[in-house]
Design a protein around this motif. Sequence first.
Motif, PDB file in Angstrom:
ATOM      1  N   VAL A 127      14.551   0.349  -7.790  1.00 40.71           N
ATOM      2  CA  VAL A 127      14.570   1.794  -8.033  1.00 40.71           C
ATOM      3  C   VAL A 127      13.195   2.353  -7.672  1.00 40.71           C
ATOM      4  O   VAL A 127      12.180   1.877  -8.176  1.00 40.71           O
ATOM      5  CB  VAL A 127      14.909   2.085  -9.515  1.00 40.71           C
ATOM      6  CG1 VAL A 127      14.826   3.578  -9.806  1.00 40.71           C
ATOM      7  CG2 VAL A 127      16.302   1.570  -9.847  1.00 40.71           C
ATOM      8  N   ARG A 128      13.158   3.345  -6.794  1.00 41.38           N
ATOM      9  CA  ARG A 128      11.863   3.887  -6.354  1.00 41.38           C
ATOM     10  C   ARG A 128      11.292   4.894  -7.340  1.00 41.38           C
ATOM     11  O   ARG A 128      10.092   4.985  -7.503  1.00 41.38           O
ATOM     12  CB  ARG A 128      12.001   4.495  -4.961  1.00 41.38           C
ATOM     13  CG  ARG A 128      12.173   3.386  -3.922  1.00 41.38           C
ATOM     14  CD  ARG A 128      11.748   3.814  -2.536  1.00 41.38           C
ATOM     15  NE  ARG A 128      11.324   2.657  -1.763  1.00 41.38           N
ATOM     16  CZ  ARG A 128      11.138   2.665  -0.432  1.00 41.38           C
ATOM     17  NH1 ARG A 128      11.344   3.769   0.241  1.00 41.38           N
ATOM     18  NH2 ARG A 128      10.734   1.575   0.190  1.00 41.38           N
ATOM     19  N   GLU A 129      12.193   5.669  -7.967  1.00 38.78           N
ATOM     20  CA  GLU A 129      11.768   6.598  -9.009  1.00 38.78           C
ATOM     21  C   GLU A 129      12.642   6.338 -10.230  1.00 38.78           C
ATOM     22  O   GLU A 129      13.860   6.240 -10.100  1.00 38.78           O
ATOM     23  CB  GLU A 129      11.970   8.061  -8.569  1.00 38.78           C
ATOM     24  CG  GLU A 129      11.183   8.505  -7.365  1.00 38.78           C
ATOM     25  CD  GLU A 129       9.708   8.760  -7.684  1.00 38.78           C
ATOM     26  OE1 GLU A 129       9.306   8.567  -8.843  1.00 38.78           O
ATOM     27  OE2 GLU A 129       8.979   9.140  -6.754  1.00 38.78           O
ATOM     28  N   PRO A 130      12.031   6.219 -11.411  1.00 39.87           N
ATOM     29  CA  PRO A 130      12.828   5.953 -12.619  1.00 39.87           C
ATOM     30  C   PRO A 130      13.978   6.945 -12.744  1.00 39.87           C
ATOM     31  O   PRO A 130      13.796   8.142 -12.510  1.00 39.87           O
ATOM     32  CB  PRO A 130      11.809   6.127 -13.753  1.00 39.87           C
ATOM     33  CG  PRO A 130      10.480   5.847 -13.119  1.00 39.87           C
ATOM     34  CD  PRO A 130      10.591   6.344 -11.703  1.00 39.87           C
ATOM     35  N   GLY A 131      15.150   6.441 -13.102  1.00 37.44           N
ATOM     36  CA  GLY A 131      16.315   7.302 -13.286  1.00 37.44           C
ATOM     37  C   GLY A 131      17.225   7.361 -12.077  1.00 37.44           C
ATOM     38  O   GLY A 131      18.381   7.773 -12.191  1.00 37.44           O
ATOM     39  N   GLN A 132      16.712   6.969 -10.913  1.00 35.85           N
ATOM     40  CA  GLN A 132      17.577   6.941  -9.727  1.00 35.85           C
ATOM     41  C   GLN A 132      18.574   5.787  -9.833  1.00 35.85           C
ATOM     42  O   GLN A 132      18.325   4.801 -10.527  1.00 35.85           O
ATOM     43  CB  GLN A 132      16.732   6.752  -8.463  1.00 35.85           C
ATOM     44  CG  GLN A 132      15.916   7.974  -8.070  1.00 35.85           C
ATOM     45  CD  GLN A 132      15.115   7.745  -6.788  1.00 35.85           C
ATOM     46  OE1 GLN A 132      14.914   6.612  -6.382  1.00 35.85           O
ATOM     47  NE2 GLN A 132      14.661   8.823  -6.176  1.00 35.85           N
TER      48      GLN A 132
ATOM     49  N   ALA B 112       0.840  -1.213   0.000  1.00 31.88           N
ATOM     50  CA  ALA B 112       0.000   0.000   0.000  1.00 31.88           C
ATOM     51  C   ALA B 112       0.871   1.258   0.000  1.00 31.88           C
ATOM     52  O   ALA B 112       0.589   2.231  -0.719  1.00 31.88           O
ATOM     53  CB  ALA B 112      -0.925  -0.007   1.217  1.00 31.88           C
ATOM     54  N   PHE B 113       1.960   1.209   0.774  1.00 27.55           N
ATOM     55  CA  PHE B 113       2.906   2.327   0.838  1.00 27.55           C
ATOM     56  C   PHE B 113       3.532   2.589  -0.534  1.00 27.55           C
ATOM     57  O   PHE B 113       3.586   3.742  -1.003  1.00 27.55           O
ATOM     58  CB  PHE B 113       3.984   2.010   1.882  1.00 27.55           C
ATOM     59  CG  PHE B 113       5.203   2.896   1.835  1.00 27.55           C
ATOM     60  CD1 PHE B 113       5.172   4.170   2.397  1.00 27.55           C
ATOM     61  CD2 PHE B 113       6.372   2.462   1.229  1.00 27.55           C
ATOM     62  CE1 PHE B 113       6.302   4.987   2.350  1.00 27.55           C
ATOM     63  CE2 PHE B 113       7.499   3.276   1.184  1.00 27.55           C
ATOM     64  CZ  PHE B 113       7.465   4.547   1.739  1.00 27.55           C
ATOM     65  N   LEU B 114       3.987   1.536  -1.184  1.00 25.66           N
ATOM     66  CA  LEU B 114       4.612   1.693  -2.506  1.00 25.66           C
ATOM     67  C   LEU B 114       3.598   2.237  -3.519  1.00 25.66           C
ATOM     68  O   LEU B 114       3.923   3.121  -4.324  1.00 25.66           O
ATOM     69  CB  LEU B 114       5.164   0.356  -3.009  1.00 25.66           C
ATOM     70  CG  LEU B 114       6.400  -0.183  -2.292  1.00 25.66           C
ATOM     71  CD1 LEU B 114       6.737  -1.578  -2.798  1.00 25.66           C
ATOM     72  CD2 LEU B 114       7.604   0.747  -2.483  1.00 25.66           C
ATOM     73  N   LYS B 115       2.395   1.703  -3.478  1.00 26.54           N
ATOM     74  CA  LYS B 115       1.340   2.103  -4.423  1.00 26.54           C
ATOM     75  C   LYS B 115       1.045   3.600  -4.290  1.00 26.54           C
ATOM     76  O   LYS B 115       0.843   4.289  -5.283  1.00 26.54           O
ATOM     77  CB  LYS B 115       0.084   1.289  -4.116  1.00 26.54           C
ATOM     78  CG  LYS B 115      -0.840   1.117  -5.288  1.00 26.54           C
ATOM     79  CD  LYS B 115      -1.867   0.021  -4.987  1.00 26.54           C
ATOM     80  CE  LYS B 115      -2.813  -0.172  -6.145  1.00 26.54           C
ATOM     81  NZ  LYS B 115      -3.668  -1.364  -5.949  1.00 26.54           N
ATOM     82  N   GLU B 116       1.051   4.076  -3.033  1.00 24.18           N
ATOM     83  CA  GLU B 116       0.706   5.475  -2.797  1.00 24.18           C
ATOM     84  C   GLU B 116       1.885   6.415  -3.051  1.00 24.18           C
ATOM     85  O   GLU B 116       1.749   7.435  -3.719  1.00 24.18           O
ATOM     86  CB  GLU B 116       0.220   5.639  -1.350  1.00 24.18           C
ATOM     87  CG  GLU B 116      -0.356   7.028  -1.094  1.00 24.18           C
ATOM     88  CD  GLU B 116      -0.597   7.295   0.393  1.00 24.18           C
ATOM     89  OE1 GLU B 116      -0.787   6.320   1.145  1.00 24.18           O
ATOM     90  OE2 GLU B 116      -0.547   8.474   0.781  1.00 24.18           O
ATOM     91  N   LYS B 117       3.053   6.038  -2.505  1.00 24.95           N
ATOM     92  CA  LYS B 117       4.198   6.961  -2.524  1.00 24.95           C
ATOM     93  C   LYS B 117       5.119   6.766  -3.721  1.00 24.95           C
ATOM     94  O   LYS B 117       5.736   7.726  -4.192  1.00 24.95           O
ATOM     95  CB  LYS B 117       5.022   6.791  -1.240  1.00 24.95           C
ATOM     96  CG  LYS B 117       4.257   7.041   0.049  1.00 24.95           C
ATOM     97  CD  LYS B 117       3.980   8.523   0.261  1.00 24.95           C
ATOM     98  CE  LYS B 117       3.362   8.764   1.628  1.00 24.95           C
ATOM     99  NZ  LYS B 117       2.873  10.146   1.770  1.00 24.95           N
ATOM    100  N   PHE B 118       5.270   5.529  -4.184  1.00 27.79           N
ATOM    101  CA  PHE B 118       6.205   5.240  -5.281  1.00 27.79           C
ATOM    102  C   PHE B 118       5.555   4.324  -6.320  1.00 27.79           C
ATOM    103  O   PHE B 118       5.990   3.182  -6.520  1.00 27.79           O
ATOM    104  CB  PHE B 118       7.484   4.599  -4.735  1.00 27.79           C
ATOM    105  CG  PHE B 118       8.214   5.444  -3.734  1.00 27.79           C
ATOM    106  CD1 PHE B 118       8.963   6.543  -4.149  1.00 27.79           C
ATOM    107  CD2 PHE B 118       8.141   5.157  -2.378  1.00 27.79           C
ATOM    108  CE1 PHE B 118       9.627   7.340  -3.228  1.00 27.79           C
ATOM    109  CE2 PHE B 118       8.806   5.946  -1.452  1.00 27.79           C
ATOM    110  CZ  PHE B 118       9.549   7.048  -1.882  1.00 27.79           C
ATOM    111  N   PRO B 119       4.490   4.832  -6.975  1.00 27.10           N
ATOM    112  CA  PRO B 119       3.761   3.971  -7.928  1.00 27.10           C
ATOM    113  C   PRO B 119       4.615   3.503  -9.098  1.00 27.10           C
ATOM    114  O   PRO B 119       4.296   2.488  -9.721  1.00 27.10           O
ATOM    115  CB  PRO B 119       2.606   4.868  -8.401  1.00 27.10           C
ATOM    116  CG  PRO B 119       3.069   6.270  -8.122  1.00 27.10           C
ATOM    117  CD  PRO B 119       3.907   6.183  -6.882  1.00 27.10           C
TER     118      PRO B 119
END
Lengths: 144, 144
Positions: A102-107, A72-79
Amino acid sequence: MLRAVIAALACALAAPALAADPETNKKIVTDFYEKGLNQKDFEAAAKHFGPKYIQHNPNAPDGIEGFKRLVAFLKEKFPNSHSEIKRVIAEGDYVVLHVHSVREPGQRGRAIVDMFRLENGKIVEHWDVIQDIPEKPANDNTMF
Amino acid sequence: MLRAVIAALACALAAPALAADPETNKKIVTDFYEKGLNQKDFEAAAKHFGPKYIQHNPNAPDGIEGFKRLVAFLKEKFPNSHSEIKRVIAEGDYVVLHVHSVREPGQRGRAIVDMFRLENGKIVEHWDVIQDIPEKPANDNTMF
């Protein structure tokens, strides 16, 4: 025919490590991982849980409910977070995943080893170790 | 006798994953680890190296020389450091160690997964992921 049967029996007796069927366990764990961490579909992942989920990640509450909260955390904060499985190693009831997450693409992201234990083809225990990938590594081989 | 030979051949053909002999590889890697990281005896550990050592730890220089420097560093700065192997999982040419590493006795230490690849019974490649054990974990299961 008799010889083939004898050979098959000899194999079954000589290779006890195969009894837990690590190849099937690999499919179960990678499906669990893809559904839970990448598709962020808790229900689809949860079908692989056994009656318990012993959690060793020190930042996660114990049990299946803790995993539900993570999804749920990933879905909300790092979809757009994505975990790429680089290699899978299995023996007996254990399946080890070496993962680039990778939480945000490009990181640069993080290197993770996730380790699962199964009972009768169901996931019942999990350990992991997580490390940020540094900006300036001391060698050119990458962490994978 | 003939049947036994046929059975043995069938086994060898039916179980290609056993060809690399993971049980022997486990002994090689745990001996390497014990000699290098705990006894801090580079020469004793180095006999397990193949012609190369591809290093993926991002803080270590590539190659056997980088491992030599790590052992010398531990010997000088942390002579009492100890790495306890908690579990060993092996498949094919890969051996995975789940380790609790403490640099000074009494410290909480770090959780580590070390992963080795062997060729013909010699260590040729290494990956690891390292995480500090937190003071206040979210569950009571420990990281191991």
